[in-house]
Design a protein around this motif. Structure first.
Motif, short mmCIF file in Angstrom:
data_model
loop_
_atom_site.label_atom_id
_atom_site.label_comp_id
_atom_site.label_asym_id
_atom_site.label_seq_id
_atom_site.Cartn_x
_atom_site.Cartn_y
_atom_site.Cartn_z
N LYS A 14 0.84 -1.21 0.00
CA LYS A 14 0.00 0.00 0.00
C LYS A 14 0.87 1.25 0.00
O LYS A 14 1.79 1.40 0.80
CB LYS A 14 -0.92 -0.01 1.21
CG LYS A 14 -1.94 1.13 1.23
CD LYS A 14 -2.89 0.99 2.39
CE LYS A 14 -3.90 2.13 2.43
NZ LYS A 14 -4.71 2.21 1.22
N VAL A 15 0.56 2.15 -0.91
CA VAL A 15 1.31 3.41 -1.02
C VAL A 15 0.70 4.44 -0.08
O VAL A 15 -0.52 4.59 -0.03
CB VAL A 15 1.29 3.92 -2.47
CG1 VAL A 15 1.92 5.32 -2.54
CG2 VAL A 15 2.02 2.98 -3.39
N GLN A 16 1.58 5.14 0.67
CA GLN A 16 1.15 6.26 1.51
C GLN A 16 1.61 7.56 0.86
O GLN A 16 2.80 7.74 0.59
CB GLN A 16 1.74 6.14 2.92
CG GLN A 16 1.23 4.93 3.69
CD GLN A 16 1.80 4.89 5.11
OE1 GLN A 16 2.41 5.85 5.57
NE2 GLN A 16 1.59 3.76 5.78
N PHE A 17 0.67 8.44 0.59
CA PHE A 17 0.99 9.65 -0.19
C PHE A 17 2.08 10.50 0.49
O PHE A 17 3.07 10.87 -0.14
CB PHE A 17 -0.27 10.49 -0.39
CG PHE A 17 -0.03 11.74 -1.20
CD1 PHE A 17 0.08 11.66 -2.59
CD2 PHE A 17 0.11 12.97 -0.59
CE1 PHE A 17 0.31 12.80 -3.34
CE2 PHE A 17 0.34 14.12 -1.34
CZ PHE A 17 0.44 14.02 -2.72
N THR A 18 1.89 10.80 1.77
CA THR A 18 2.84 11.68 2.46
C THR A 18 4.22 11.05 2.53
O THR A 18 5.23 11.73 2.36
CB THR A 18 2.33 12.01 3.87
OG1 THR A 18 1.07 12.67 3.77
CG2 THR A 18 3.31 12.90 4.61
N ARG A 19 4.27 9.75 2.75
CA ARG A 19 5.56 9.08 2.89
C ARG A 19 6.22 8.81 1.55
O ARG A 19 7.43 9.00 1.40
CB ARG A 19 5.36 7.76 3.64
CG ARG A 19 6.65 6.97 3.88
CD ARG A 19 6.33 5.58 4.36
NE ARG A 19 5.65 4.79 3.31
CZ ARG A 19 5.05 3.62 3.52
NH1 ARG A 19 5.01 3.10 4.74
NH2 ARG A 19 4.47 2.97 2.53
#
Length: 836
Positions: A39-44
């Protein structure tokens, strides 16, 4: 050629196809890095990629190609080339096509490091997972630093921490585990503050007087005394402002009228300590004396669109007064900061006579831009007449709501005195300060106290922070800057030249402009030392103060001297102009009776008879010189007069003489009238004494105060300083800029050119040779001369070893060649050249 309907449709389709994004082919899709797993985290994961590679062109107010990614909504909207990405379709996204670089002509980012396969994989996964975007995250232009006024809370004063700067710095030192070093000694402090405030070394007499002062507040009183020395303060700070305001005495633009000096106005404004907000307003909304700053240089030949005079005005105003660099943004949206082409052209439009079309990289865009300030939140500028635009701009920039103006100048002064700004670089005021409380307090105090720059200087100069020992930046032990004291600085080119002048007695010639050197001079009208004799207005006819013909009147006086005095200055003025000759050679001209002229007489005097001759001209009522070879007309008669005071001092002896009835005058000259060889002097009648300094009509304009101010200048016998003359090869080599562009700092690193000029330069060699001739006076012992030179150059006597070596060098009796060698040795010492 006529288009048929089918042809027109084909042309439209082809044009649309060429403008539309290319579609990734199956072969290219197979070459793409695979989407990241997990899962991709936008902020990270995504935000760092955008910040490093995208927002310089597509964020913070910029939308190159019509595409902005400041918000998710803007990203999804796409740009001129269509949609950047669709959720779930990374292999077909234009964004992925561009960052993958299948077309080398359209690879993104255009500049900087290209994206890695891992980063492309993260972008693909983000798109395939629905383009999630964390709430509250955006890439909009952040609120500007150092713009909004803010009054920091001032900690309570404690023993040794009374100065507000030190009170604000104490918590900073605690956090950074810095133990402030004890203050420098009095000798070093005096040298440092003399150079910083008035630009010259303290004379041995001045230094001795300060060192003998045992008062606990002697440093504070010295700072106040130096700041109150208006002429020397103005002369020194003239260089600082000439650099900032790209003002000089010669150079590009002055010959063809495309550039104008503001020298005379600038000197007077500094000498009178004009409030800073008024100073800025007069430069931005110029009058006849100040138009040179915003006028700009009209460059010859083909010039880039980013260098037209209105664009120059925008660049210079934003840089000097707001600490904003618009140079890149004058050609295209900046890659080094957030300023755009529209920002630069909006400000330039204030000074344009026509509506401006924007040029991007020297190519016309077809887009017009309206008038606006770079910080529109401070106020709007209507597109009215140019005079109204400049007036409104001055109001906005000097308004209380603009905290950037006071912070920018406070930061420049701090950097000037301590070697590094509270914000560094000083032209990047959008950056954060290493101590915002100190910067904000200085700025708010400046605004609250009449924009008095000398007050700001006094706070800094009397602080413990300023008085700490100077360190080299190479000694900085922290990876990020932490303030531990002022930095060691080199003398400026002007300071070095003036220090050499004091050491050698060799100073530059006449000032390069008609400076009012009496501006800001404060005198006590009851001081008998100024005028032990009473000068009289004189003319060739009675009641000339009421009516005198418009003509030239010639005056003579012979003064016999048994020796050339130590100092000799003349102060004179004439309604309207006068030319002073001594022993047949012209010494000076007085061109405005409201500004008495001060002239150095000593180089022109001789033992025995000395003839002082003056040709004074009374203009017509129209204030024009009377026509030559035409009899004067009664209709042109108006007030006419000459006043003169010579200050000749030799130790305790005052040999002063003045204009009075002992002078001779006539309305037509005779050949040789200005020399002692003239044989017809007896035929010249005595001049008519009209009255003293209180005589009307001249007294109505406070002429007495101005004349006594000029006398005080003569008594101070301040020589012509380096800041008042055009740069010579030595000054240019030592970093004095040509001033065709704004120069807010001077380079500190030594250069090969400087090394060559300081060791083999003709300018310095001739100066030191003349200095040796001045100092190698018959009867002076080697010991006395060496001691005198060390005290003048270094503010201390020589050590025993230095004295022995120097005495051997200069010889006994003193030899000119030896003195020259000693002057070279002293001038090359780091102890002489550095402000430590």
């Amino acid at each position: 050629m006529k288009f048929r309907p089918i042809q027109f449709v084909l042309v439209v389709l082809l044009a649309a196809a060429s403008a539309a994004p290319g579609k990734i082919t199956p072969q290219q899709a197979a070459q793409l890095p695979p989407p990241a797993t997990g899962k991709v985290q936008f902020t990270r994961d995504i935000k760092p990629i955008f910040e490093a590679s995208c927002i310089k062109c597509h964020g913070r107010g910029k939308d190159r190609g019509g595409f902005s990614l400041e918000t998710r909504e803007a990203f999804l909207k796409g740009g001129d080339s269509g949609v950047a990405a669709s959720a779930g379709q990374s292999a077909e996204s234009h964004l992925i096509e561009l960052v993958a670089g299948f077309d080398p002509e359209k690879i993104m980012p255009e500049k900087g490091t290209k994206l890695t396969p891992k980063q492309i994989g993260l972008l693909r996964a983000w798109i395939d997972q629905g383009l999630p975007w964390d709430e509250g995250v955006n890439f909009a232009k952040p609120p500007p630093n150092n713009l909004t006024p803010r009054q920091p809370k001032l900690p309570a004063a404690t023993a040794g921490l009374e100065n507000p700067i030190d009170r604000l710095l104490q918590p900073y030192f605690v956090v950074h585990k810095v133990k402030p070093a004890p203050p420098i000694d009095d000798r070093a402090f005096a040298r440092r503050v003399y150079l910083d405030v008035i630009g010259v070394l303290p004379s041995p007499e001045e230094l001795a007087a300060f060192l003998s002062d045992k008062g606990g507040d002697r440093r504070e009183r010295l700072v106040k005394r130096l700041l109150a020395d208006n002429p020397r303060y103005a002369t020194h700070w003239l260089s600082f402002w000439n650099d900032l305001l790209r003002n000089d005495y010669r150079g590009a633009g002055y010959i063809d009228g495309g550039r104008a000096q503001i020298s005379i106005w600038l000197y007077s404004a500094l000498a009178k300590n004009m409030p800073y907000d008024q100073f800025v307003a007069q430069l931005i909304n110029p009058n006849g004396e100040t138009a040179g700053f915003t006028k700009g240089i009209v460059w010859r030949g083909t010039v880039n669109a980013s260098q037209t005079p209105p664009i120059q005005a925008a660049q210079n105003i934003s840089q000097v007064f707001m600490g904003v660099n618009l140079k890149c943004a004058s050609c295209h949206d900046s890659f080094i900061n957030d300023w755009t082409l529209a920002d630069a052209y909006g400000l330039a439009s204030v000074y344009s006579n026509d509506v401006l079309e924007m040029y991007q990289c020297d190519k016309p865009t077809g887009k017009k831009v309206g008038v606006k300030f770079i910080f529109p939140q401070l106020g709007e500028i209507n597109a009215g007449p140019k005079a109204e635009r400049t007036k409104r701009l001055a109001e906005i920039i000097t308004s209380p709501q603009n905290g950037r103006l006071t912070r920018t100048i406070a930061n420049r002064i701090w950097a000037r005195f301590l070697g590094r700004g509270l914000v560094d670089p000083v032209d990047e005021m959008d950056s954060a300060s290493w101590n915002s409380d100190v910067l904000d307090w200085l700025a708010e105090d400046l605004a609250a106290n009449g924009h008095d720059l000398k007050r700001t200087m006094q706070w800094i100069l009397t602080s413990r922070a300023y008085q700490m020992p100077a360190i080299s930046m190479d000694e900085q032990k922290h990876p990020d800057f932490v303030f531990t004291g002022p930095t060691v600085r080199r003398m400026s080119a002007e300071q070095f030249r003036d220090a050499l002048g004091a050491l050698t007695g060799v100073w530059p010639g006449a000032p390069a402009a008609a400076f009012d050197l009496t501006a800001g001079v404060v005198v006590d009208p009851k001081d008998d030392k100024l005028m032990p004799k009473s000068a009289q207005w004189i003319w060739a006819t009675p009641k000339a103060n009421e009516l005198a013909l418009a003509q030239t009147v010639y005056f003579r006086k012979t003064v016999t001297l048994d020796a050339i005095p130590a100092t000799a200055f003349a102060t004179f003025a004439a309604d309207n102009t006068a030319r002073l000759l001594v022993n047949g050679k012209e010494v000076a001209k007085a061109t405005d009776w409201t500004k008495p002229k001060v002239a150095d007489l000593r180089p022109h005097l001789q033992k025995g008879a000395n003839v002082f001759a003056i040709a004074a001209v009374n203009h017509t009522k129209a204030n024009k010189p009377p026509p030559a070879n035409v009899p004067p007309k009664e209709a042109d008669a108006n007030s006419g007069g000459l006043i003169f005071y010579a200050q000749l001092r030799d130790g305790a002896r005052a040999l002063d003489f003045v204009s009075d009835g002992s002078w001779q005058s006539r309305t037509n000259d005779e050949k040789g009238w200005e020399t002692a060889a003239f044989t017809n002097a007896a035929a010249w009648p005595p001049a008519v004494a009209l009255g003293d300094l209180t005589l009307q009509p001249w007294a109505a304009q406070d002429f007495a105060g101005k004349f006594k101010g000029a006398l005080a200048m003569g008594l101070s016998h301040e020589p012509t300083r380096a800041s008042l003359v055009a740069a010579d090869p030595l000054a240019l080599a030592l970093g004095r800029p040509p001033r065709e562009q704004v120069s807010t700092t001077r380079p500190s690193a030594a250069t090969t050119l400087q090394a060559l000029e300081l060791t083999n330069g003709d300018t310095l060699a001739k100066l030191l040779k003349r200095g040796a001739e001045n100092k190698a006076v018959a009867g002076t012992t080697a010991r006395d001369l060496v001691t005198q030179l060390f005290r003048q150059a270094l503010g201390r006597p020589p050590t025993a070893v230095e004295l022995k070596l120097s005495q051997d060098l200069v010889g006994e009796p003193v030899q000119k060649e030896g003195v020259e060698d000693l002057l070279w040795s002293l001038a090359m010492l780091p102890e002489f050249q550095l402000i430590y």
